[in-house]
Motif scaffolding. Structure first.
Motif, mmCIF file in Angstrom:
data_model
loop_
_atom_site.group_PDB
_atom_site.id
_atom_site.type_symbol
_atom_site.label_atom_id
_atom_site.label_comp_id
_atom_site.label_asym_id
_atom_site.label_seq_id
_atom_site.Cartn_x
_atom_site.Cartn_y
_atom_site.Cartn_z
ATOM 1 N N ILE A 117 0.852 -1.186 0.000
ATOM 2 C CA ILE A 117 0.000 0.000 0.000
ATOM 3 C C ILE A 117 0.886 1.234 0.000
ATOM 4 C CG2 ILE A 117 -0.168 0.071 2.529
ATOM 5 C CD1 ILE A 117 -3.089 0.957 2.222
ATOM 6 N N SER A 118 0.467 2.253 -0.732
ATOM 7 C CA SER A 118 1.267 3.470 -0.804
ATOM 8 C C SER A 118 0.382 4.663 -1.139
ATOM 9 C CB SER A 118 2.377 3.327 -1.834
ATOM 10 O OG SER A 118 1.826 3.132 -3.131
ATOM 11 N N LEU A 119 0.949 5.848 -0.955
ATOM 12 C CA LEU A 119 0.297 7.096 -1.320
ATOM 13 C C LEU A 119 1.156 7.813 -2.341
ATOM 14 C CD1 LEU A 119 -0.624 8.377 2.257
ATOM 15 C CD2 LEU A 119 -2.235 7.511 0.552
ATOM 16 N N ASP A 120 0.521 8.560 -3.239
ATOM 17 C CA ASP A 120 1.323 9.349 -4.166
ATOM 18 C C ASP A 120 1.898 10.556 -3.438
ATOM 19 O OD1 ASP A 120 -0.798 11.693 -5.941
ATOM 20 O OD2 ASP A 120 -0.934 10.975 -3.883
ATOM 21 N N ASN A 121 2.756 11.309 -4.117
ATOM 22 C CA ASN A 121 3.449 12.423 -3.461
ATOM 23 C C ASN A 121 2.498 13.454 -2.886
ATOM 24 O OD1 ASN A 121 5.952 11.346 -3.951
ATOM 25 N ND2 ASN A 121 6.219 12.441 -5.889
ATOM 26 N N ASP A 122 1.407 13.705 -3.587
ATOM 27 C CA ASP A 122 0.436 14.673 -3.097
ATOM 28 C C ASP A 122 -0.497 14.073 -2.060
ATOM 29 O OD1 ASP A 122 0.151 16.082 -6.403
ATOM 30 O OD2 ASP A 122 1.413 16.692 -4.715
ATOM 31 N N LYS A 123 -0.439 12.753 -1.910
ATOM 32 C CA LYS A 123 -1.202 12.012 -0.908
ATOM 33 C C LYS A 123 -2.696 12.063 -1.129
ATOM 34 C CE LYS A 123 2.377 12.215 2.591
ATOM 35 N NZ LYS A 123 2.713 12.499 4.003
ATOM 36 N N TYR A 124 -3.108 12.249 -2.372
ATOM 37 C CA TYR A 124 -4.527 12.185 -2.667
ATOM 38 C C TYR A 124 -4.888 10.955 -3.478
ATOM 39 C CZ TYR A 124 -5.281 16.745 -0.637
ATOM 40 O OH TYR A 124 -5.380 17.774 0.261
#
Length: 127
Positions: A69-76
């Motif tokens: 699981i991960s988030l993109d740089n902008d976390k959206y």
């Protein structure tokens, strides 16, 4: 109003891989947690993985070392990278968010009641 939209589901052969995405919109909370759940036909919804805004993660034992699981740089956008898939992974996958939230998810896989926003789900079928 916070909205979550999943994508990336599909059909794959056993041993294959898929990447699910979940786009979050409608809020700008900096502290939150987001998770993936799945529900197979005739079974209860189960937690798969969770990530918080600090980047801490926890996985269900059944997917540990296979899913990420991960988030993109902008976390959206939240991702679920699934590898070495088996027929037992067949289910409808849902993303969920609890925002705002400052609670750490280290060694904690929240249950469905901990989340206040849900996506519509995306089907994953492994044969």
């Amino acid at each position: 109003q916070v909205q979550l939209v999943e994508s990336g589901g599909g059909s794959v052969r056993a041993g294959g891989s898929l990447r699910l995405s979940c786009v979050r919109s409608g809020d700008s909370y900096s502290s939150y947690c987001m998770g993936w759940f799945r529900q197979a036909s005739g079974k209860v919804r189960e937690g798969v993985a969770v990530i918080d805004s600090d980047g801490d993660t926890t996985y269900a034992d059944s997917v540990k070392d296979r899913f990420s699981i991960s988030l993109d740089n902008d976390k959206y956008i939240m991702y679920l990278e699934m590898t070495n898939l088996t027929p037992e992974d067949t289910a409808k996958y849902y993303c969920a968010a609890n925002a705002p939230s400052t609670r750490s998810v280290v060694n904690w896989l929240p249950g469905p009641d901990e989340y206040n926003v849900w996506g519509q789900g995306t089907q994953v079928t492994v044969s």
